[in-house]
Scaffold this motif. Structure first.
Motif, short mmCIF file in Angstrom:
data_model
loop_
_atom_site.label_atom_id
_atom_site.label_comp_id
_atom_site.label_asym_id
_atom_site.label_seq_id
_atom_site.Cartn_x
_atom_site.Cartn_y
_atom_site.Cartn_z
N SER A 1 25.71 31.59 -34.97
CA SER A 1 25.63 30.92 -33.67
C SER A 1 24.18 30.80 -33.24
O SER A 1 23.35 31.67 -33.53
N ARG B 1 22.08 34.33 -33.27
CA ARG B 1 22.80 35.57 -33.05
C ARG B 1 22.67 36.46 -34.28
O ARG B 1 23.01 36.07 -35.39
N GLU C 1 24.43 43.67 -28.37
CA GLU C 1 24.45 42.35 -28.99
C GLU C 1 23.05 41.74 -28.86
O GLU C 1 22.46 41.74 -27.77
N TRP D 1 20.30 38.48 -29.94
CA TRP D 1 19.94 37.17 -30.47
C TRP D 1 18.42 37.16 -30.60
O TRP D 1 17.72 37.66 -29.73
#
Length: 275
Positions: free
Chosen positions: A110, A121, A265, A267
């Motif tokens: 992504s 990501r 998470e 990115w």
């Protein structure tokens, strides 16, 4: 999905992850037009990496990446260069999917546009403090963590930017420490950095086939997970500005982060500008 229409046989040359001054980073040749023989084109592009846009629409971009001598499965630098070049030609969706490679081995990732920079990501990072013998590296007694999005890296905090810049790697010793800790790469970091960088780091990976990387998204993702684990991320933003400090080839990267139930998470991306 639409296939880009031929614009020119010549690639667009980009520099990805360069410092604000334009120095350092990675050079990438972006081919927006269909190419019959990408390997030959990559060999003549004059760049260490060449990325070919196989197809693209607003929400999905399909790429293939080559070095001058062989096809490379995937490259964050190449993907960021391609997204930047495509978006400059005709705006893409702010959130989309990037596929790199061909056949069953193709990798899907992504991507999002944030503050004028494309970010990819990296996944959820889990970080755990470890006791490691860092004596072979001359770093005995320093704090260390194992952090991973699937490929574990050993992350070690240094006391100062001076200690980071003067560290001299030895591939044999780095590999031995990685093997002893069940990791595949080594990340050294220190707080602060040039410009507005909030952290500086260097990334080593003899077990991955390189001595020191100039710009590593996955390594920064692992470092971000460690900083989150230790409560050392900026409290008033979800974006970390990082300086990667390979001697003679500086880079500037950005990491967006969010806490999850199992880790952080992350990115990672940065600027991609035409040469």
């Amino acid at each position: 999905m639409t296939v880009p229409q031929p614009l020119s046989e010549s690639p667009t040359l980009c520099r990805v992850f360069a410092e604000p001054s334009g120095q350092g980073g990675k050079r990438v040749a972006v081919f927006l037009s269909p190419v019959a023989d990408p390997q030959t084109a990559a060999g003549h592009s004059g760049a260490p990496l060449s990325v070919f846009v196989e197809a693209a629409d607003l929400a999905l971009v399909h790429l293939r990446v080559f070095t001058p001598t062989q096809e490379k499965g995937s490259s964050d630098s190449a993907a960021l260069a391609a997204l930047s070049a495509l978006h400059a030609r005709s705006p893409l969706s702010d959130l989309l999917t990037v596929v790199q490679g061909a056949g069953p081995g193709a990798e899907e990732q992504s991507a999002q546009l944030c503050g004028g920079e494309w970010l990819l990501r990296q996944g959820e990072v889990a970080a755990t403090p470890v006791t490691a013998d860092l004596t072979p590296l001359g770093l005995a007694g320093l704090d260390a963590w194992v952090a991973s999005t699937g490929r574990p890296n050993l992350v070690v905090g240094l006391p100062s930017l001076s200690a980071l810049s003067t560290f001299v790697p030895d591939d044999h010793h780095v590999a031995a420490v990685n093997l002893a800790t069940g990791t595949t790469g080594l990340v050294l970091f220190a707080p602060g950095g040039p410009g507005r960088a909030q952290v500086s780091f260097r990334a080593f990976g003899p077990l991955k086939g390189f001595s020191e990387d100039a710009a590593s998204s996955n390594m920064l993702a692992c470092l971000t997970g460690v900083l989150a684990r230790e409560g050392r991320l900026p409290p008033d933003t979800n974006l970390l500005r990082a300086a990667q400090c390979k001697p003679g080839q500086p880079a500037r990267l950005s990491a967006q982060f969010a806490a999850t139930t199992s880790g952080t998470e992350v990115w990672v991306g940065g600027r991609a500008e035409g040469l």
